[in-house]
Design a protein around this motif. Structure first.
Motif, PDB file in Angstrom:
ATOM      1  N   ALA A 106      34.194  53.379 107.694  1.00 27.26           N
ATOM      2  CA  ALA A 106      33.791  52.181 106.953  1.00 27.26           C
ATOM      3  C   ALA A 106      32.345  51.801 107.265  1.00 27.26           C
ATOM      4  CB  ALA A 106      34.716  51.017 107.291  1.00 27.26           C
ATOM      5  N   LYS A 153      32.970  46.564 109.564  1.00 22.06           N
ATOM      6  CA  LYS A 153      34.004  46.297 108.561  1.00 22.06           C
ATOM      7  C   LYS A 153      35.085  47.350 108.694  1.00 22.06           C
ATOM      8  CE  LYS A 153      31.927  43.045 106.013  1.00 22.06           C
ATOM      9  NZ  LYS A 153      32.502  41.735 105.721  1.00 22.06           N
ATOM     10  N   GLN A 154      36.258  47.091 108.112  1.00 20.45           N
ATOM     11  CA  GLN A 154      37.248  48.148 108.021  1.00 20.45           C
ATOM     12  C   GLN A 154      37.913  48.092 106.659  1.00 20.45           C
ATOM     13  OE1 GLN A 154      40.255  45.853 110.930  1.00 20.45           O
ATOM     14  NE2 GLN A 154      41.093  47.751 110.089  1.00 20.45           N
ATOM     15  N   VAL A 155      38.507  49.212 106.279  1.00 22.18           N
ATOM     16  CA  VAL A 155      39.220  49.249 105.009  1.00 22.18           C
ATOM     17  C   VAL A 155      40.561  48.554 105.211  1.00 22.18           C
ATOM     18  CG1 VAL A 155      40.246  50.740 103.253  1.00 22.18           C
ATOM     19  CG2 VAL A 155      38.048  51.354 104.297  1.00 22.18           C
TER      20      VAL A 155
END
Lengths: 355, 355
Positions: free
Chosen positions: B309, B313-315
């Motif tokens: 990502a 941030k992360q998915v």
């Protein structure tokens, strides 16, 4: 530079190519009708320009011209169909017709498909329900080109959604949309014209919005519908299409979806078979009398079409532009870029055909 | 300024208000559970803050506290339910449970609802299928605030789509989204904070993109999902929700959908009854063995969640933020703005209740 060909001439040519691949007469006719529906509706990226792509997949033995399409599992309102690596152009209508049969029996029919290939435009399949006074639904997953929100990896295709709804006096409502803001075909058009991509359409390999329409070749990705402030919604829709098409059917999903182009190998360690589709058919009169429904659809359509609009514009009903395009192209022919014509001549040469 | 209340305290209060309106014990409990699911999931605009709104509709005799909810028409996989002007908070789960029963019989169930009222958050109803290993779908139309592409008129609500999909070890996938880029609740938050609306969220009365989040009070409109380059897609989705919820069921559609607020009268010459919903339930094992499906859903979810990502941030998986919020609020309570607390105290006073 473009030349124009009549629908019947393109039809005869493409049908002969499918016959040359070894398709049965019925399958060749169906594959051609499905493929050319894209040219008629103005979705030039998905039509006869892709014939050579399907041929190369067949040459690479990734498309089976004589599939034994079968039902793996079923209930009164559902089925899973195995496409036996056939052309999606043929497997799709086969599965949609099964959904229609089930709807005739129990009101609705829902068919998930595995072990298929690209099926042309989503709208063709959804529209098969219309003559039966049914609402048709058609979804498919596709080669991964799209990054979920915040992702640097491409995990989804442009995964379209089509819904076709019959009306009475008015033409039907036909939604047929990619779950990205712009489909890959739009990027190719920008590239050909040397134009930049608008903000929110495509990102570079670091996840920044880019104006370069060819960014996917450098590790970039298409951005889901909604762009900079809403891409989580397009991502959610594309993900839903992927799951219904492939996790439900036993096809490949996410990054495992095999690429359309024959020069790229499918990923190792597949999680399923081929690509997946999902079809639905709902008999209108399983809810209310068809005549009543259609009269209200006519009212719905007229109300929206007659809405007060910004200057020089009007409110369109989904399917309006494609229907007008179909009328025009049946009358005046289908324009093909010289590049596409040359490509088709090469295809024809393999079977002793000229376009 | 906000005070925090435990879920159980808000539950007891809201349940007592619904009982005070004359709801049966079962209906009061159901209405409260549906309503407060919004507060738990962090959709504060659709939760207990709306209790006074429902009460005013009941006072105006536009909500029937003791509805005789009935089936108008059915087939093995479909039904149309008449909500008898009941609370959507009660009519919705009733109809979704009918869809679940039909799915138990024939694989899938599809229920269109007319003569209902606002049903809280779409996701609550879709999630009712999860304990049965079913995929749940929930759609509703709503008061017109949204202009179709090119329109100066508001013809659609923010018409949400929710799809809930069970997994195995992983928590379920729960998409719950308005078909506009931003829901009306987001505009209210911007207004409270004195912040401008981003481009593509809202238009003024002449159809120009506006940064004023209160533009709908001046004849403006919300813009469908997709904004300046893609709003035709959000329009198509919102239109599909309107048609399935209302044209299929016999409810009011488009500009005829009655407003949620009691001080605005419903349009004259209605084209149907009340507002409309549409529910679907699909048994996972009507397609493939449930354990197999869930194992692949776990793999799907883990693959997406672990994607590389952008920094910091992360998915996320659809439903992740709402699930975390629910855990937090069950533990630490639900914060309510003082304005909402005052409003609830006034509601309570009518029935001799204190919050």
């Amino acid at each position: 530079m473009a030349s124009t060909f009549s629908y019947t001439r393109l039809f005869a040519f493409a049908e002969a190519v499918f016959l040359g691949m070894g398709c049965s007469a019925a399958d060749a006719r169906q594959a051609t009708e499905t493929l050319l529906s894209a040219d008629l509706r103005g979705v030039d990226s998905h039509g006869v320009a892709r014939l050579s792509g399907y041929l190369r997949l067949w040459e690479a033995q990734r498309v089976n011209a004589t599939p034994a399409i079968g039902v793996v599992h079923e209930t009164p309102s559902t089925a899973v169909v195995d496409g036996d690596a056939g052309l999606g152009l043929v497997v799709g209508p086969h599965a949609m017709r099964l959904a229609i049969e089930k709807a005739q029996q129990v009101g609705t029919g829902w068919v998930a498909v595995r072990n298929s290939n690209h099926y042309g435009i989503a709208g063709y399949h959804a529209m098969l329900g219309l003559p039966h006074d049914m609402i048709g639904i058609s979804l498919t997953n596709a080669s991964p080109l799209v990054a979920p929100t915040h992702s640097l990896e491409r995990l989804l295709g442009t995964n379209p959604i089509s819904v076709a709804i019959p009306a009475g006096e008015q033409p039907p409502f036909v939604l047929d949309m990619a779950t990205t803001t712009a489909a890959q075909g739009k990027m190719e058009i920008l590239e050909r014209k040397g134009l930049p991509a608008p903000a929110g359409w495509i990102q570079d390999r670091d996840g920044n919005s880019s104006s370069n329409p060819t960014e996917t070749r450098n590790g970039g990705a298409l951005i889901p519908l909604g762009g900079e402030t809403g891409s989580h919604k397009g991502y959610g829709l594309g993900a839903t299409v992927d799951i219904l098409s492939a996790v439900l059917s036993g096809a490949n999903y996410g990054p495992w979806v095999p690429p359309f182009v024959a020069f790229l190998q499918p990923p190792a360690n597949p999680v399923g078979q081929g690509i997946g589709h999902f079809f639905g058919a709902m008999r209108v009169d399983a809810f209310r009398p068809a005549a009543e429904f259609k009269a209200h659809m006519d009212n719905w359509i007229q109300t929206f079409r007659q809405a007060k609009a910004v200057p020089d514009k009007q409110v369109l009903i989904p399917g309006d532009p494609e229907r007008l395009m179909t009328e025009q192209r049946l009358l005046h022919g289908i324009p093909l870029l010289q590049k596409v014509v040359d490509d088709l001549q090469q295809v024809g040469a393999k079977f002793g055909l000229t376009l």
